[in-house]
Design a protein around this motif. Structure first.
Motif, PDB file in Angstrom:
ATOM      1  N   LEU A 438       0.840  -1.198   0.000  1.00 38.89           N
ATOM      2  CA  LEU A 438       0.000   0.000   0.000  1.00 38.89           C
ATOM      3  C   LEU A 438       0.872   1.244   0.000  1.00 38.89           C
ATOM      4  O   LEU A 438       1.755   1.382   0.853  1.00 38.89           O
ATOM      5  N   VAL A 439       0.659   2.118  -0.959  1.00 41.38           N
ATOM      6  CA  VAL A 439       1.231   3.459  -0.913  1.00 41.38           C
ATOM      7  C   VAL A 439       0.089   4.367  -0.473  1.00 41.38           C
ATOM      8  O   VAL A 439      -0.877   4.574  -1.212  1.00 41.38           O
ATOM      9  N   LEU A 440       0.166   4.877   0.754  1.00 42.99           N
ATOM     10  CA  LEU A 440      -0.955   5.597   1.357  1.00 42.99           C
ATOM     11  C   LEU A 440      -1.016   7.050   0.897  1.00 42.99           C
ATOM     12  O   LEU A 440      -0.002   7.621   0.493  1.00 42.99           O
ATOM     13  N   ASP A 441      -2.202   7.623   0.986  1.00 42.32           N
ATOM     14  CA  ASP A 441      -2.385   9.016   0.580  1.00 42.32           C
ATOM     15  C   ASP A 441      -2.294   9.928   1.801  1.00 42.32           C
ATOM     16  O   ASP A 441      -1.772   9.533   2.851  1.00 42.32           O
ATOM     17  N   GLN A 472       3.098   7.043   3.515  1.00 44.26           N
ATOM     18  CA  GLN A 472       4.055   5.960   3.740  1.00 44.26           C
ATOM     19  C   GLN A 472       3.698   4.747   2.895  1.00 44.26           C
ATOM     20  O   GLN A 472       2.557   4.555   2.485  1.00 44.26           O
ATOM     21  N   THR A 473       4.704   3.889   2.658  1.00 41.00           N
ATOM     22  CA  THR A 473       4.501   2.609   1.987  1.00 41.00           C
ATOM     23  C   THR A 473       4.425   1.522   3.042  1.00 41.00           C
ATOM     24  O   THR A 473       5.324   1.385   3.873  1.00 41.00           O
ATOM     25  N   VAL A 474       3.328   0.775   3.034  1.00 38.54           N
ATOM     26  CA  VAL A 474       3.107  -0.285   4.016  1.00 38.54           C
ATOM     27  C   VAL A 474       3.014  -1.614   3.274  1.00 38.54           C
ATOM     28  O   VAL A 474       2.318  -1.716   2.255  1.00 38.54           O
ATOM     29  N   VAL A 475       3.722  -2.635   3.767  1.00 37.22           N
ATOM     30  CA  VAL A 475       3.678  -3.965   3.175  1.00 37.22           C
ATOM     31  C   VAL A 475       3.058  -4.919   4.191  1.00 37.22           C
ATOM     32  O   VAL A 475       3.561  -5.061   5.311  1.00 37.22           O
ATOM     33  N   GLU A 476       1.940  -5.547   3.827  1.00 41.83           N
ATOM     34  CA  GLU A 476       1.255  -6.512   4.683  1.00 41.83           C
ATOM     35  C   GLU A 476       1.467  -7.907   4.086  1.00 41.83           C
ATOM     36  O   GLU A 476       1.154  -8.147   2.919  1.00 41.83           O
ATOM     37  N   TYR A 506      -2.296   0.473  -4.568  1.00 44.85           N
ATOM     38  CA  TYR A 506      -2.178  -0.812  -3.891  1.00 44.85           C
ATOM     39  C   TYR A 506      -1.847  -1.894  -4.908  1.00 44.85           C
ATOM     40  O   TYR A 506      -2.158  -1.770  -6.108  1.00 44.85           O
ATOM     41  N   SER A 507      -1.204  -2.966  -4.436  1.00 45.16           N
ATOM     42  CA  SER A 507      -0.883  -4.104  -5.296  1.00 45.16           C
ATOM     43  C   SER A 507      -0.887  -5.363  -4.447  1.00 45.16           C
ATOM     44  O   SER A 507      -0.138  -5.471  -3.483  1.00 45.16           O
ATOM     45  N   LEU A 508      -1.771  -6.314  -4.775  1.00 41.71           N
ATOM     46  CA  LEU A 508      -1.852  -7.604  -4.094  1.00 41.71           C
ATOM     47  C   LEU A 508      -1.173  -8.648  -4.962  1.00 41.71           C
ATOM     48  O   LEU A 508      -1.561  -8.849  -6.118  1.00 41.71           O
ATOM     49  N   GLU A 509      -0.158  -9.331  -4.397  1.00 38.73           N
ATOM     50  CA  GLU A 509       0.661 -10.252  -5.193  1.00 38.73           C
ATOM     51  C   GLU A 509       0.699 -11.645  -4.578  1.00 38.73           C
ATOM     52  O   GLU A 509       0.813 -11.805  -3.359  1.00 38.73           O
ATOM     53  N   THR A 515       2.834 -13.371  -9.137  1.00 34.77           N
ATOM     54  CA  THR A 515       1.657 -12.977  -9.905  1.00 34.77           C
ATOM     55  C   THR A 515       0.904 -11.861  -9.181  1.00 34.77           C
ATOM     56  O   THR A 515       0.581 -11.996  -7.998  1.00 34.77           O
ATOM     57  N   VAL A 516       0.638 -10.758  -9.872  1.00 30.90           N
ATOM     58  CA  VAL A 516      -0.157  -9.674  -9.313  1.00 30.90           C
ATOM     59  C   VAL A 516      -1.633 -10.044  -9.432  1.00 30.90           C
ATOM     60  O   VAL A 516      -2.146 -10.256 -10.530  1.00 30.90           O
ATOM     61  N   ILE A 517      -2.310 -10.118  -8.283  1.00 24.62           N
ATOM     62  CA  ILE A 517      -3.723 -10.504  -8.241  1.00 24.62           C
ATOM     63  C   ILE A 517      -4.628  -9.304  -8.468  1.00 24.62           C
ATOM     64  O   ILE A 517      -5.623  -9.382  -9.190  1.00 24.62           O
ATOM     65  N   ALA A 518      -4.296  -8.183  -7.818  1.00 28.01           N
ATOM     66  CA  ALA A 518      -5.123  -6.979  -7.919  1.00 28.01           C
ATOM     67  C   ALA A 518      -4.234  -5.760  -7.722  1.00 28.01           C
ATOM     68  O   ALA A 518      -3.231  -5.812  -7.022  1.00 28.01           O
ATOM     69  N   SER A 519      -4.622  -4.649  -8.348  1.00 22.84           N
ATOM     70  CA  SER A 519      -3.863  -3.410  -8.191  1.00 22.84           C
ATOM     71  C   SER A 519      -4.763  -2.236  -8.545  1.00 22.84           C
ATOM     72  O   SER A 519      -5.805  -2.402  -9.180  1.00 22.84           O
TER      73      SER A 519
END
Length: 707
Positions: A438-441, A472-476, A506-509, A515-519
């Motif tokens: 997540l790159v937050l706004d 901030q950039t957050v990685v979950e 956002y980018s879900l991998e 593989t990128v699932i959603a972005s």
């Protein structure tokens, strides 16, 4: 703390600059400067630092927790000559006012500006580990002036908050200190509570212009007013002494005295001011302002703004005496509320830590014999957290054992048996490793997300909101079993995370398969993506010749081996979740390895594994002949489930008996020329079975455990 709601205007020096410590000259008496920390360079209205509290870890190392407008700083002061920052956290808002308290192995923080709410830090990994922010919530209040914790009762009191401006918010900490439970938020007589001291459910409230109020909070939802007393100006803060019979208070008004109140008859509604006093260091100017008093025995340790840190002996209320001081600011008159904001005198070393608004943290020693020897008197006094422990005494309780990552027990902060948490290795993912970036706004508190299992409609992963993490950039990271899911990202305001207030995305991998699932990022209230994670195909039988470098199969139990199958020998694995042949597993020329895969069905628990709880991992060096495609022992047997039967592999004609508690459940003889006998699963029961094989010259017995 600065008085935000008093009747008098508060003037802060606008010419304050970041002044190097070596350029300061201070006066002192019976107090010695041991060390100074002054590394913050960001101010607000001329304020670089605000309040302070202390923390002691299980190894008796000492720490200062101090606030600055933008951050919360954790400073190791174990060596008082070299204070060292070990961690800092951005609160999320700029605030001149911050306040901190300790409970168990946690630090609690609030701010009187912005929208940070309540923040909780887990300190349990000190001294060797990290300080972890484990909680932040602003749903009950966004700002608060002060907090206090009645340690004995395990209750947190929030004073001067946006959620209960004319009262207190009370939380229970006993069930889960990292996730408080709100008990009540009553409105109180006296209105706004600026500061509060609580002991044994009795709350002593400094209620500003209305004076000093005492409430019984035994019933948190319906507190009882015991007594009240106007003190003449803005009652700012107070502290208990004389075994609960007296209080010292400060009014944070220019030229006002400190005062002493007799509270011994409060249950009858009677309070009496015994005396008021002040001893300014500048005798030609009577306008000294006192801030926050604390008590050790009969000694008051007071943060005194432009008089620095002051110690008074008030054992005789009629004749107080100033016995020590350390001035943190070089001043010739009392022209503003600069200087010493806060102090904390309860460290086991006897050192006193304090904050100066401009010049940071001071670690001070004193030649005054503060009575820390009360740690053995059998009474909870002088800010002990329990009888003879906490505060300047030894930490309370026996420290829990360090996590052991090979004891077969899920302890400490492990997330499963012997894996996960802050110490042990990460737990293996029985599925697919996922990663959401997540790159937050500019409004990260609006952002949340969740992953829902299509089969059960259960939320299996979630996150947010991300208060105070602007841009901030957050990685979950999380693990998902094979199956189908629905991923949704939410924005509570309805304008997504891009592009009006920052270029959020956002980018879900699927990490395992890159593989990128959603972005995305440009959406309204939410955006949803459905996806499935498919398990690898299930092989049936595999026979290998030669060296095997690495291979993995999906079956019922994890079996690993680093053995070598020698020429003419055999290893038979029967399993259920996966067979993992690590790099050292090797099959020599003319030897064979057979992996028989049982009940491998994507997305489902294997169905034919009634017998699979205690499966056999067996390596033998044999010279027997191969029969029906399998190597088998001459006088032994191997059992595993497959398609509703328990399979028993034999090498020649033998009688087989299956018994439980001496009752014969099954008896048969292997036909001539066969090496496999099938016992129907339907006759097997959970528990321990004895299996015997009768041959012409011996009887072989083994236990079979069915779970």
């Amino acid at each position: 703390m600065y008085c935000k709601f008093g009747p008098f205007p508060i003037f802060i020096s606008l010419f304050t600059l970041f002044i190097p410590f070596l350029g300061i000259t201070q006066t002192s008496s019976n107090m010695t400067l041991e060390g100074n920390w002054n590394e913050n360079t960001i101010s607000r209205n001329g304020v670089f630092y605000n309040d302070i509290w202390g923390y002691v870890d299980d190894s008796n190392n000492e720490y200062a927790v101090i606030g600055s407008p933008e951050k919360i700083h954790f400073i190791d002061v174990t060596d008082p000559t070299t204070p060292t920052q070990v961690a800092e956290f951005v609160g999320g808002s700029s605030s001149v006012w911050r306040d901190f308290k300790r409970y168990d192995r946690y630090i609690y923080a609030v701010a009187d500006e912005g929208g940070e709410g309540l923040i909780i830090f887990d300190m349990s990994q000190l001294p060797s580990g990290n300080i972890i922010k484990v909680y932040q919530d602003n749903s009950d209040f966004t700002t608060a002036h002060n907090i206090y914790i009645d340690v004995k009762e395990g209750r947190l009191y929030v004073a001067g908050s946006s959620g209960s401006f004319n009262g207190l918010i009370v939380y229970d900490l006993t069930a889960n200190p990292a996730n408080p439970t709100k008990l009540s938020e009553p409105t109180l007589a006296g209105g706004y509570v600026h500061d509060v001291f609580v002991q044994d459910n009795i709350a002593y409230c400094s209620s500003g212009n209305d004076g000093f109020y005492i409430f019984d909070f035994t019933n948190a939802s319906s507190p009882t007013l015991l007594a009240s007393l106007p003190t003449g100006a803005y009652n700012h803060s107070s502290w208990i002494y004389d075994n609960g019979n007296k209080f010292i208070y400060a009014e944070e008004s220019t030229g006002r005295d400190l005062g002493i109140i007799d509270v011994s008859d409060m249950n009858n509604g009677n309070l009496t001011i015994l005396n008021t006093f002040k001893f300014p260091l500048i005798t030609s100017d009577n306008n000294i302002t006192y801030h926050n008093p604390f008590m050790i025995g009969d000694y008051a340790i007071v943060s005194s703004y432009m008089d620095g840190v002051t110690i008074f002996d008030i054992s005789d209320p009629d004749n107080p005496v100033r016995v020590a001081h350390y001035d943190t600011i070089n001043n010739s008159s009392y022209s503003s509320l600069d200087g010493c904001w806060g102090t904390y005198p309860f460290l086991p070393s006897g050192n006193i830590i304090a904050t100066d608004i401009e010049t940071g943290l001071y670690v001070l020693s004193t030649s005054v014999s503060l009575p820390t020897t009360k740690c053995g008197n059998g009474v909870q006094d002088d800010f002990e957290e329990d009888v003879d422990c906490g505060g300047f005494c030894e930490p309370c309780g026996t420290p829990p054992p360090a996590p052991t990552c090979d004891d077969g027990i899920q302890n400490q902060d492990e997330t499963a048996v012997d894996c996960g948490g802050t110490v042990c290795n990460p737990c293996p993912c029985n599925g697919v490793n996922m990663e959401l970036t997540l790159v937050l706004d500019d409004y990260p508190s609006e952002t949340t997300w969740e992953v829902v299992d299509d089969a059960t409609s259960a939320v299996v992963a979630s996150g947010g909101s991300y208060i105070g993490q602007d841009f901030q950039t957050v990685v979950e990271s999380f693990c998902l079993p094979y199956g189908c899911y629905e991923f949704t990202i939410f924005d509570s305001y309805g304008d997504g995370i891009c592009c009006g207030f920052g270029n959020g995305s956002y980018s879900l991998e699927d990490v395992d398969n890159s593989t990128v699932i959603a972005s995305g990022g440009d959406f309204n209230s939410s955006e949803t993506t459905n996806f499935c994670l498919t398990a690898p195909a299930c092989p049936t039988d595999e026979t290998y010749n030669g060296a095997i470098s690495s291979d993995t199969y999906s079956v019922s139990n994890n079996i690993t081996s680093d053995g070598i199958v020698e020429d003419g020998s055999v290893v038979i694995f029967q399993a259920g979740t996966d067979i993992d042949l690590i790099a050292n597993f090797e099959v020599e020329s003319n030897a064979e390895f057979t992996a028989e895969i049982v009940a491998c069905t994507p997305f489902q628990t294997p169905t034919s594994t009634v017998l699979a709880a205690r499966l056999i991992q067996k390596q033998q060096e044999l010279t027997t002949a191969k029969k029906n495609g399998h190597y088998v022992p001459q006088t032994d047997f191997v059992i595993y489930p497959n398609k509703g039967y328990a399979h028993i592999y034999l090498d020649k004609m033998q009688e087989v008996r299956l018994q439980k508690n001496e009752e014969i459940l099954y008896q048969d003889t292997l036909p001539q020329g066969f090496n496999r006998l099938r016992i129907p699963m339907s006759i097997l029961e959970k528990g321990k079975h004895a299996i015997s094989l009768h041959t012409s010259d011996k009887i072989i017995q083994k236990d079979l455990i069915i779970e």
